[in-house]
Design an enzyme around this catalytic site. Structure first.
Site, PDB file in Angstrom:
ATOM      1  N   ASP A 155       0.823  -1.214   0.000  1.00 33.35           N
ATOM      2  CA  ASP A 155       0.000   0.000   0.000  1.00 33.35           C
ATOM      3  C   ASP A 155       0.862   1.272   0.000  1.00 33.35           C
ATOM      4  O   ASP A 155       2.098   1.205  -0.041  1.00 33.35           O
ATOM      5  CB  ASP A 155      -0.937  -0.062   1.213  1.00 33.35           C
ATOM      6  CG  ASP A 155      -2.297   0.565   0.958  1.00 33.35           C
ATOM      7  OD1 ASP A 155      -2.420   1.362   0.020  1.00 33.35           O
ATOM      8  OD2 ASP A 155      -3.232   0.257   1.726  1.00 33.35           O
ATOM      9  N   ASP A 214     -10.189   3.403  -3.475  1.00 37.58           N
ATOM     10  CA  ASP A 214     -10.847   2.217  -2.908  1.00 37.58           C
ATOM     11  C   ASP A 214     -12.284   2.050  -3.392  1.00 37.58           C
ATOM     12  O   ASP A 214     -13.063   3.002  -3.431  1.00 37.58           O
ATOM     13  CB  ASP A 214     -10.870   2.318  -1.377  1.00 37.58           C
ATOM     14  CG  ASP A 214      -9.492   2.120  -0.784  1.00 37.58           C
ATOM     15  OD1 ASP A 214      -8.509   2.011  -1.544  1.00 37.58           O
ATOM     16  OD2 ASP A 214      -9.407   2.086   0.461  1.00 37.58           O
TER      17      ASP A 214
HETATM   18  C1  GLA Z   1      -5.962   1.354   1.596  1.00 38.61           C
HETATM   19  C2  GLA Z   1      -6.135   0.321   0.490  1.00 38.61           C
HETATM   20  C3  GLA Z   1      -7.293  -0.594   0.850  1.00 38.61           C
HETATM   21  C4  GLA Z   1      -7.031  -1.275   2.190  1.00 38.61           C
HETATM   22  C5  GLA Z   1      -6.787  -0.223   3.261  1.00 38.61           C
HETATM   23  C6  GLA Z   1      -6.326  -0.857   4.561  1.00 38.61           C
HETATM   24  O1  GLA Z   1      -7.058   2.215   1.652  1.00 38.61           O
HETATM   25  O2  GLA Z   1      -6.345   0.936  -0.748  1.00 38.61           O
HETATM   26  O3  GLA Z   1      -7.501  -1.557  -0.161  1.00 38.61           O
HETATM   27  O4  GLA Z   1      -5.910  -2.110   2.056  1.00 38.61           O
HETATM   28  O5  GLA Z   1      -5.805   0.709   2.856  1.00 38.61           O
HETATM   29  O6  GLA Z   1      -6.074   0.099   5.559  1.00 38.61           O
END
Ligand code: GLA
Length: 385
Positions: A155, A214
């Site tokens: 990430d 997301d």
């Molecule tokens: C980010 C990622 C998500 C998830 C969250 C976890 O937002 O894009 O897919 O992994 O972090 O905290």
């Protein structure tokens, strides 16, 4: 019994392990000839992941037919570690969530023919505030490899970036090199939300990269992600996949029609299929969407070409000479949609409807009324002259 290793083998392995720059004689990176398939806990569980959820999910995948349908990876997302590194600088799983440790969990998942994934972050902290891997790439990759991890989602929170492409390339390449150095094939899922146009630099660094922010369990989210991911078709192919984020099928926020569109469009876009619902309590309807064999075959087709869209019509060429054609109604009223059916040249075509299982024969085109937010998908087979 393990074969004793010769001194030469030990020297060669150690020398390889010391080399960290990609492009030199490193062990091969993990391969993803078709889009990865599996599960990730984030969409359904958020930070409430633990050993029991992962074990029961692996069991559920075997029992409910998802493993047989091709779902392979069981992936742990954020919030698995304790807030601090140990005295040796290593990440440690939270003993309340993972009381038996990660190695035992990996053994359990592997014993079911599945693979285990984990989550890290190319910054000082993960998105939920746990230790990040920036500057700790080597030790973290080694730790994961020792546990038997097969997949890393990496990430982008707390990244201290100057925003340049060079910075993204550097941060994500460091982990790619560290993973390779372990000698263990670990699939590398780059998750920087499409910020630095990863489709321009991530092929060859990781096997997949997020193209958007997301996903949420809403039609608005799915529709906007489709709009952003579709034009990126030309950047993806075997071993390098656009990732429009994990599936929400089964989480309850969309209609059955919308979930079918979600699955249809992910398959047409040759997207990774990472289920994001609680697989232990999946409804029959969600399970049938996630295990639609015709769609999985379209997604996993070895040619690996994502669909190209012209208006509401998507066309995905397939390895055996068939084509998949989708008619996508992103609007809020029923739409009468037409797709030309004329390639490769043939006197007629057999169209297999992947949702109804019925076949029709056409000569030049297909016209259907598609409900709002719905998608019709056909596998088109040219008939002989
Ligand atoms: C980010 C990622 C998500 C998830 C969250 C976890 O937002 O894009 O897919 O992994 O972090 O905290």
């Amino acid at each position: 019994m393990a074969r004793p290793r010769s001194l030469l083998a030990v020297i060669v392995t150690t020398a390889l392990a010391l080399v960290t720059w990609p492009g030199t004689t490193l062990p091969a990176a993990a391969a993803a000839p078709t889009p990865p398939m599996g599960f990730n806990d984030w969409n359904a569980f958020g930070c409430d992941v633990d050993d029991q959820v992962i074990r029961e999910t692996a069991d559920a995948m075997v029992v409910n037919g998802m493993a047989a349908a091709g779902y392979r990876y069981v992936n742990i997302d954020d919030c698995w570690s304790v807030p601090e590194r140990d005295t040796a600088g290593r990440l440690t799983p939270d003993p309340r969530k993972f009381p038996y440790g990660m190695k035992a969990l990996a053994d359990y998942v592997h014993a079911r023919g599945l693979k285990l994934g984990i989550y890290g972050d190319a910054g000082t902290k993960t998105c939920a505030g746990y230790p990040g891997s920036l500057g700790h790439e080597r030790v973290d990759a080694q730790t994961w490899a020792q546990w038997g991890i097969d997949y890393l989602k990496y990430d982008n929170c707390y990244n201290r970036t100057d925003g340049s492409r060079a910075d993204y390339l550097r941060r994500y390449t460091r982990m790619a090199a560290a993973l390779r150095t372990t000698g263990r094939p670990i699939l590398y899922s780059i998750c920087e939300w499409g910020e630095s146009q990863p489709w321009t630099w991530a092929p060859g660094v990781g096997q997949l990269w997020r193209t958007t922010g997301d996903i949420t369990d809403t039609w608005v989210s799915v529709k906007s992600i489709i709009a952003r991911n579709l034009p990126l078709a030309k950047f993806a192919g075997p071993g390098r996949w656009n990732d429009p984020d994990m599936l929400e099928v089964g989480n309850g926020g969309m209609t059955e029609t919308e979930y079918r569109t979600h699955m249809s469009m992910w398959a047409m876009m040759a997207a990774p299929l990472i289920a994001g619902a609680d697989l232990r309590t999946l409804s029959p309807s969600a399970l049938s969407i996630l295990t639609n064999r015709d769609l999985i075959a379209i997604d996993q087709d070895p040619l690996g070409e994502p669909a190209v869209a012209t208006g509401n019509v998507l066309v995905k060429p397939l390895a055996d000479g068939d084509r998949a054609i989708a008619l996508y109604n992103s609007g809020d009223t029923p739409a009468r949609l037409t797709a030309p059916i004329n390639r490769p040249a043939a006197p007629a075509y057999r169209l297999h409807d992947v949702w109804t299982g019925t076949d029709v024969t056409v000569t030049t085109s297909i016209t259907v009324t598609v409900p709002p937010h719905g998608t019709a998908v056909y596998r088109v087979h040219p008939l002989p002259f």
